[in-house]
Design an enzyme around this catalytic site. Sequence first.
Site, PDB file in Angstrom:
ATOM      1  N   ASP A 100       0.840  -1.199   0.000  1.00  0.00           N
ATOM      2  CA  ASP A 100       0.000   0.000   0.000  1.00  0.00           C
ATOM      3  C   ASP A 100       0.877   1.251   0.000  1.00  0.00           C
ATOM      4  OD1 ASP A 100       0.837  -0.157   2.613  1.00  0.00           O
ATOM      5  OD2 ASP A 100      -1.160  -0.056   3.504  1.00  0.00           O
ATOM      6  N   SER A 101       2.197   1.051   0.014  1.00  0.00           N
ATOM      7  CA  SER A 101       3.135   2.152  -0.251  1.00  0.00           C
ATOM      8  C   SER A 101       2.834   2.795  -1.605  1.00  0.00           C
ATOM      9  CB  SER A 101       4.585   1.635  -0.234  1.00  0.00           C
ATOM     10  OG  SER A 101       4.721   0.512  -1.067  1.00  0.00           O
TER      11      SER A 101
ATOM     12  N   ASP B  16      -1.033  -6.244  -0.292  1.00  0.00           N
ATOM     13  CA  ASP B  16      -1.318  -5.588   0.987  1.00  0.00           C
ATOM     14  C   ASP B  16      -2.814  -5.404   1.186  1.00  0.00           C
ATOM     15  OD1 ASP B  16       0.336  -4.811   3.051  1.00  0.00           O
ATOM     16  OD2 ASP B  16       1.176  -3.097   1.963  1.00  0.00           O
TER      17      ASP B  16
ATOM     18  N   LYS C 211      -1.021  -9.523   3.007  1.00  0.00           N
ATOM     19  CA  LYS C 211      -0.251  -9.008   4.157  1.00  0.00           C
ATOM     20  C   LYS C 211      -1.155  -8.088   4.966  1.00  0.00           C
ATOM     21  CE  LYS C 211       3.241  -5.867   3.682  1.00  0.00           C
ATOM     22  NZ  LYS C 211       2.692  -4.737   4.454  1.00  0.00           N
TER      23      LYS C 211
ATOM     24  N   GLU D 231      -1.354  -5.613   8.615  1.00  0.00           N
ATOM     25  CA  GLU D 231      -0.580  -4.908   9.636  1.00  0.00           C
ATOM     26  C   GLU D 231      -1.256  -5.049  10.998  1.00  0.00           C
ATOM     27  OE1 GLU D 231       0.090  -0.814   8.621  1.00  0.00           O
ATOM     28  OE2 GLU D 231       0.933  -1.295   6.664  1.00  0.00           O
TER      29      GLU D 231
ATOM     30  N   GLU E 149       9.182  -4.151  10.272  1.00  0.00           N
ATOM     31  CA  GLU E 149       9.591  -2.851   9.720  1.00  0.00           C
ATOM     32  C   GLU E 149      10.088  -1.925  10.833  1.00  0.00           C
ATOM     33  OE1 GLU E 149       6.839  -1.126   6.959  1.00  0.00           O
ATOM     34  OE2 GLU E 149       7.875   0.790   6.908  1.00  0.00           O
TER      35      GLU E 149
HETATM   36  O1  KIV Z   1       3.544  -1.091   1.612  1.00  0.00           O
HETATM   37  C1  KIV Z   1       4.702  -1.521   1.541  1.00  0.00           C
HETATM   38  O2  KIV Z   1       5.432  -1.308   0.575  1.00  0.00           O
HETATM   39  C2  KIV Z   1       5.197  -2.310   2.662  1.00  0.00           C
HETATM   40  C3  KIV Z   1       6.665  -2.619   2.699  1.00  0.00           C
HETATM   41  C4  KIV Z   1       7.406  -1.414   3.089  1.00  0.00           C
HETATM   42  C5  KIV Z   1       6.959  -3.772   3.584  1.00  0.00           C
HETATM   43  O3  KIV Z   1       4.450  -2.649   3.521  1.00  0.00           O
END
Ligand code: KIV
Length: 264
Positions: free
Chosen positions: A45-46, A84, A112, A114, A181
């Site tokens: 989600d970056s 994500d 993934k 969080e 992280e």
């Molecule tokens: O969103 C992302 O790119 C991430 C990585 C930094 C692990 O969660």
Amino acid sequence: MTKISINDLVKWKQEGRKFATLTAYDASFAQLFESQEIPVLLVGDSLGMVLHGATSTLPVTVEDVAYHTRCVRAGSPNCLLLADMPFMSFATPEQACHNAAQLMRSGANMVKIEGGDWLIDTVKMLTERAIPVCAHLGLTPQSVNIFGGFKIQGKEQDKADRMVRDALALQEAGAQMIVLECIPKELAARITEVCDIPVIGIGAGNVTDGQILVMHDMFGISANYMPKFSKNFLSETGDMRKAVSLYKEEVEKQLFPDEAHTIA
Ligand code: KIV
């Protein structure tokens, strides 16, 4: 590159073989990464920050991640592809199942999420329904407003102990991978040691089983901000393929991250 599965990563962990992973958001870069044998890609989600120019990951939607997951899968048919779960898409286990299914249908092999032990029921529900889960601990960017900024986590003993307990509880619940992280290197080493599942680090020292970088940071082209733990591999090589290959080599030899790119 032959097709990568979670079993390969578990085997590499058991053999002590380190592996490099990257974020990816489109087919062309995904193809370039596959050509350099990057085994795991993450549609993070970056993307909200590096593609959309937002100041946090909070505006990202499930539809955004699903769209980029389809693009990345088209470019890299063989990587283990993580997608994500964006902010508030897994607030309840039922919501998590509904939204994770959309990401799996888009081509992800694993989602993934969080958070710590409050996700145990969610992880159980997803894995029982055939959706593999990677847990993300430490600086979880979706909690930026709780943390009061993008700050290193787990420095205090009680918080470090809690993170170890969370990692074990999530593994017990069925999580098959963990991302750590921005945490102290010693804590990352502890979690990597006690967990049987592969642990991938970012800003967590060279002690985890794998490393991940946001691809824009690895190329040194991120819009506004370059985290201290990241490294510009393009400036050393002057060529994108060589930059990826050098990153992979340095991770596999545990040369990256070195002390200069380790934050605590
Ligand atoms: O969103 C992302 O790119 C991430 C990585 C930094 C692990 O969660």
